[in-house]
Enzyme design. Sequence first.
Site, PDB file in Angstrom:
ATOM      1  N   CYS A   2       0.794  -1.199   0.000  1.00  0.00           N
ATOM      2  CA  CYS A   2       0.000   0.000   0.000  1.00  0.00           C
ATOM      3  C   CYS A   2       0.858   1.295   0.000  1.00  0.00           C
ATOM      4  O   CYS A   2       0.471   2.250  -0.607  1.00  0.00           O
ATOM      5  CB  CYS A   2      -0.895  -0.038   1.218  1.00  0.00           C
ATOM      6  SG  CYS A   2      -2.212   1.131   1.195  1.00  0.00           S
ATOM      7  N   ARG A  27      -3.200   4.570   5.310  1.00  0.00           N
ATOM      8  CA  ARG A  27      -3.673   3.912   4.096  1.00  0.00           C
ATOM      9  C   ARG A  27      -4.067   2.452   4.344  1.00  0.00           C
ATOM     10  O   ARG A  27      -4.684   1.825   3.495  1.00  0.00           O
ATOM     11  CB  ARG A  27      -2.586   3.988   3.017  1.00  0.00           C
ATOM     12  CG  ARG A  27      -2.261   5.413   2.599  1.00  0.00           C
ATOM     13  CD  ARG A  27      -1.116   5.448   1.611  1.00  0.00           C
ATOM     14  NE  ARG A  27      -1.481   4.803   0.364  1.00  0.00           N
ATOM     15  CZ  ARG A  27      -2.031   5.415  -0.670  1.00  0.00           C
ATOM     16  NH1 ARG A  27      -2.289   6.713  -0.601  1.00  0.00           N
ATOM     17  NH2 ARG A  27      -2.324   4.770  -1.770  1.00  0.00           N
ATOM     18  N   TRP A  75      -0.239  -4.145   2.049  1.00  0.00           N
ATOM     19  CA  TRP A  75      -1.612  -4.612   2.203  1.00  0.00           C
ATOM     20  C   TRP A  75      -1.722  -5.844   1.326  1.00  0.00           C
ATOM     21  O   TRP A  75      -1.596  -5.769   0.107  1.00  0.00           O
ATOM     22  CB  TRP A  75      -2.593  -3.527   1.770  1.00  0.00           C
ATOM     23  CG  TRP A  75      -4.047  -3.821   1.997  1.00  0.00           C
ATOM     24  CD1 TRP A  75      -4.760  -3.614   3.141  1.00  0.00           C
ATOM     25  CD2 TRP A  75      -4.973  -4.349   1.025  1.00  0.00           C
ATOM     26  NE1 TRP A  75      -6.081  -3.979   2.953  1.00  0.00           N
ATOM     27  CE2 TRP A  75      -6.236  -4.445   1.664  1.00  0.00           C
ATOM     28  CE3 TRP A  75      -4.867  -4.764  -0.297  1.00  0.00           C
ATOM     29  CZ2 TRP A  75      -7.369  -4.915   1.011  1.00  0.00           C
ATOM     30  CZ3 TRP A  75      -5.993  -5.241  -0.948  1.00  0.00           C
ATOM     31  CH2 TRP A  75      -7.233  -5.319  -0.290  1.00  0.00           C
ATOM     32  N   ASN A 101       3.799  -1.567  -5.247  1.00  0.00           N
ATOM     33  CA  ASN A 101       2.351  -1.459  -5.091  1.00  0.00           C
ATOM     34  C   ASN A 101       1.711  -1.914  -6.394  1.00  0.00           C
ATOM     35  O   ASN A 101       2.205  -1.596  -7.474  1.00  0.00           O
ATOM     36  CB  ASN A 101       1.919  -0.016  -4.813  1.00  0.00           C
ATOM     37  CG  ASN A 101       2.250   0.426  -3.407  1.00  0.00           C
ATOM     38  OD1 ASN A 101       2.583  -0.393  -2.557  1.00  0.00           O
ATOM     39  ND2 ASN A 101       2.154   1.710  -3.161  1.00  0.00           N
ATOM     40  N   GLY A 102       0.585  -2.607  -6.305  1.00  0.00           N
ATOM     41  CA  GLY A 102      -0.095  -3.057  -7.505  1.00  0.00           C
ATOM     42  C   GLY A 102      -0.185  -4.571  -7.548  1.00  0.00           C
ATOM     43  O   GLY A 102       0.061  -5.266  -6.561  1.00  0.00           O
ATOM     44  N   GLU A 491     -24.487   5.191   3.457  1.00  0.00           N
ATOM     45  CA  GLU A 491     -23.213   5.667   3.996  1.00  0.00           C
ATOM     46  C   GLU A 491     -23.109   5.384   5.488  1.00  0.00           C
ATOM     47  O   GLU A 491     -22.037   5.009   5.983  1.00  0.00           O
ATOM     48  CB  GLU A 491     -23.064   7.165   3.712  1.00  0.00           C
ATOM     49  CG  GLU A 491     -21.801   7.806   4.259  1.00  0.00           C
ATOM     50  CD  GLU A 491     -20.518   7.245   3.675  1.00  0.00           C
ATOM     51  OE1 GLU A 491     -19.449   7.590   4.210  1.00  0.00           O
ATOM     52  OE2 GLU A 491     -20.568   6.468   2.702  1.00  0.00           O
ATOM     53  N   LYS A 495     -20.141   3.117   7.154  1.00  0.00           N
ATOM     54  CA  LYS A 495     -19.256   3.593   8.218  1.00  0.00           C
ATOM     55  C   LYS A 495     -19.246   2.614   9.396  1.00  0.00           C
ATOM     56  O   LYS A 495     -18.199   2.323   9.960  1.00  0.00           O
ATOM     57  CB  LYS A 495     -19.704   4.985   8.701  1.00  0.00           C
ATOM     58  CG  LYS A 495     -19.376   6.100   7.749  1.00  0.00           C
ATOM     59  CD  LYS A 495     -17.907   6.391   7.706  1.00  0.00           C
ATOM     60  CE  LYS A 495     -17.273   6.443   6.372  1.00  0.00           C
ATOM     61  NZ  LYS A 495     -17.704   5.913   5.189  1.00  0.00           N
ATOM     62  N   GLU A 498     -17.346  -0.627   8.448  1.00  0.00           N
ATOM     63  CA  GLU A 498     -15.920  -0.394   8.217  1.00  0.00           C
ATOM     64  C   GLU A 498     -15.111  -0.388   9.506  1.00  0.00           C
ATOM     65  O   GLU A 498     -14.025  -0.963   9.561  1.00  0.00           O
ATOM     66  CB  GLU A 498     -15.716   0.959   7.516  1.00  0.00           C
ATOM     67  CG  GLU A 498     -15.960   0.965   6.032  1.00  0.00           C
ATOM     68  CD  GLU A 498     -15.672   2.327   5.433  1.00  0.00           C
ATOM     69  OE1 GLU A 498     -14.941   2.397   4.433  1.00  0.00           O
ATOM     70  OE2 GLU A 498     -16.178   3.342   5.969  1.00  0.00           O
ATOM     71  N   HIS A 514     -40.025  -5.529   1.510  1.00  0.00           N
ATOM     72  CA  HIS A 514     -39.790  -6.522   0.458  1.00  0.00           C
ATOM     73  C   HIS A 514     -38.652  -7.467   0.820  1.00  0.00           C
ATOM     74  O   HIS A 514     -37.931  -7.944  -0.062  1.00  0.00           O
ATOM     75  CB  HIS A 514     -39.515  -5.818  -0.867  1.00  0.00           C
ATOM     76  CG  HIS A 514     -40.652  -4.967  -1.323  1.00  0.00           C
ATOM     77  ND1 HIS A 514     -41.761  -5.487  -1.943  1.00  0.00           N
ATOM     78  CD2 HIS A 514     -40.863  -3.632  -1.208  1.00  0.00           C
ATOM     79  CE1 HIS A 514     -42.613  -4.505  -2.215  1.00  0.00           C
ATOM     80  NE2 HIS A 514     -42.095  -3.373  -1.772  1.00  0.00           N
ATOM     81  N   LYS A 613      -6.807   2.835   2.384  1.00  0.00           N
ATOM     82  CA  LYS A 613      -7.413   4.140   2.145  1.00  0.00           C
ATOM     83  C   LYS A 613      -7.719   4.359   0.675  1.00  0.00           C
ATOM     84  O   LYS A 613      -8.788   4.812   0.306  1.00  0.00           O
ATOM     85  CB  LYS A 613      -6.476   5.245   2.661  1.00  0.00           C
ATOM     86  CG  LYS A 613      -7.019   6.659   2.467  1.00  0.00           C
ATOM     87  CD  LYS A 613      -8.286   6.890   3.247  1.00  0.00           C
ATOM     88  CE  LYS A 613      -8.795   8.314   3.107  1.00  0.00           C
ATOM     89  NZ  LYS A 613     -10.107   8.507   3.742  1.00  0.00           N
TER      90      LYS A 613
END
Length: 618
Positions: A2, A27, A75, A101-102, A491, A495, A498, A514, A613
């Site tokens: 990361c 991050r 990460w 990274n990647g 949202e 939150k 997370e 429903h 992040k």
Amino acid sequence: MCGIVGYVGRRQAAPLLLEGLRRLEYRGYDSAGLAVLENGTLRLHKKQGKIDQGLAPLLHRQPLAGSLGIGHTRWATHGPPSDENSHPHLDQTGRIAVVHNGVIENFETLKQRLVAAGHTFTSATDTEVLAHLIGEHYARLGRGDVGLHPLTQAVVNALPEVTGTYGIAVVCSEHPGLIVGARRGSPLIVGIGEGEHLLASDAAALAAYTRQVVYLNDYEVVTLSAERFEVHTLGRGPTAVQVSQLDFSPESAEKGAFAHFMLKEIFEQPQTVRNALRGRLDYDGAMARFGGLNMTTAELRAVDRVVITACGTSWHAGLVGEYLLEELAHLPTEVEYASEFRYRNAPFDKHTLLLVITQSGETLDTLAGLRETKRRGHKVLGLCNVVGSTIAREADGGIYLHAGPEIGVASTKAFTSQVTVLVLFALFMGRIRMLSPQDGARLIRALEAIPGQLEWVLGQNDRIRQIALKYKDAADFLFLGRQYSFPVALEGALKLKEISYIHAEGYPAAEMKHGPIALVDPETPCVFVAPLDRIYDKTRSNIEEVKARRGPVIAITTEGNTDLAAKADDLLFVPETLDCLTPLLTVVPLQLLAYHIAVARGCDVDKPRNLAKSVTVE
């Protein structure tokens, strides 16, 4: 991914690299490591876990001395978190170290070829394969045909074999004053100093050491020494670069008196909304004004459809934008998950505008959607927080959020800044189409009141904390709202999951009947976003349905509304505003509720497990 940091200069590299990695902790990561060139030998320290529990104590026991090095916070993508899978990784000879990274998508094919050639591997990562590949190409040099510096040439020769994304930093024990970096799809930034240069994946790692930076583009390779740097584009040769100035100070990325970055950023929202509004309100024209759209009024008036693409919290802001553009500008609008949009063959006519929303400006899926849409000849505007980021540079035009660095992994102030800018954009599009001056002026007056109203909402922090303590042990939550309150419900649920790891779902309140209503019981709190808007009576009926099934209700409604006092178990208030602006106020109690529940459960609020992040891999 990361985080990447590199340093070459006169100072000791290890302390500087360690501090840079600490500035990238926000991050998200699961391990950290350094490679420092010490007396002609590459020495590696790398440990699973947080920096202060792993890497920092190791460095204290076994210091590394040297003025060149690279560091990384990982990460996990390929291979679980472990010391062995931590970066940096060495090539077969141990002369070359790489941080990355990647994702290298064809690493298995490359690994099989290298194993057949006698290479051995000590990790399960794709990055170690890349290190061996660069080492193999480095070993092939020496025939007198090296056009660049040998290490740079090895990197340039290796990268065309790679399928996938990368931001890399490479050092070699045979070249003690050199770092080579390259990027494709993963950000990389050069920091320019006096007698020193730095390399990082995020400007936050550079802000304490320099204000001058160069943002690399895809397929660019940089060669850094203490005194100079050179940039080449793969297959094209030397490349001219633009030096930019960082737009934030190191102090802006500090917690100050707050216990967590997330809480600090929640409380910054009155100011960040002011920043998003500053200089953008045209009182005489009763509309918004922007300096960076790079489209004429005639071009924008010709737009007859808008597609918004984003991920996560930005996607929720995009849903608010859909309601705004359809109500204020009568523009048909669709919102797409960027991860799905990039692979769809979505029909775009010539008058369709793509709007991409991203806090970091580096989200891989969003960037891919932008590039594919531009490839087809359509205009793309970006809403972005990070000046100089890839999406900010590649979009045809756009609007900066001016929210300052957001360190908490769970985005808060970026959401309200995105919604604020979307209100302004919808106001602009409405005024050039059909919105009356009177309605435009009314919206501007209501917008100007929002920062003060946010301060009022934040004054309920202690009350929200008490409600959080009451429900902190719940296993499930439902978040429900209608129209402008539906994206806020989504949202709020995001939150909570997370940062507290409680299962939570957001739904349109009427959709509860429903299916989700089957989950309602005395142990499942239902959070209703229920301001006194034009469909309040419908939402109130949905609350009645939950209470009839003995479900606990937490309601967020408009100040002065006593109607819910007998129906909600817990009640929170927001000031009165226009329906289209309610998300700016109603989201804040949900942010605080999630924060206080997570703290009460002992969770790592700023660095929740498994999350990063900025998502720069698929």
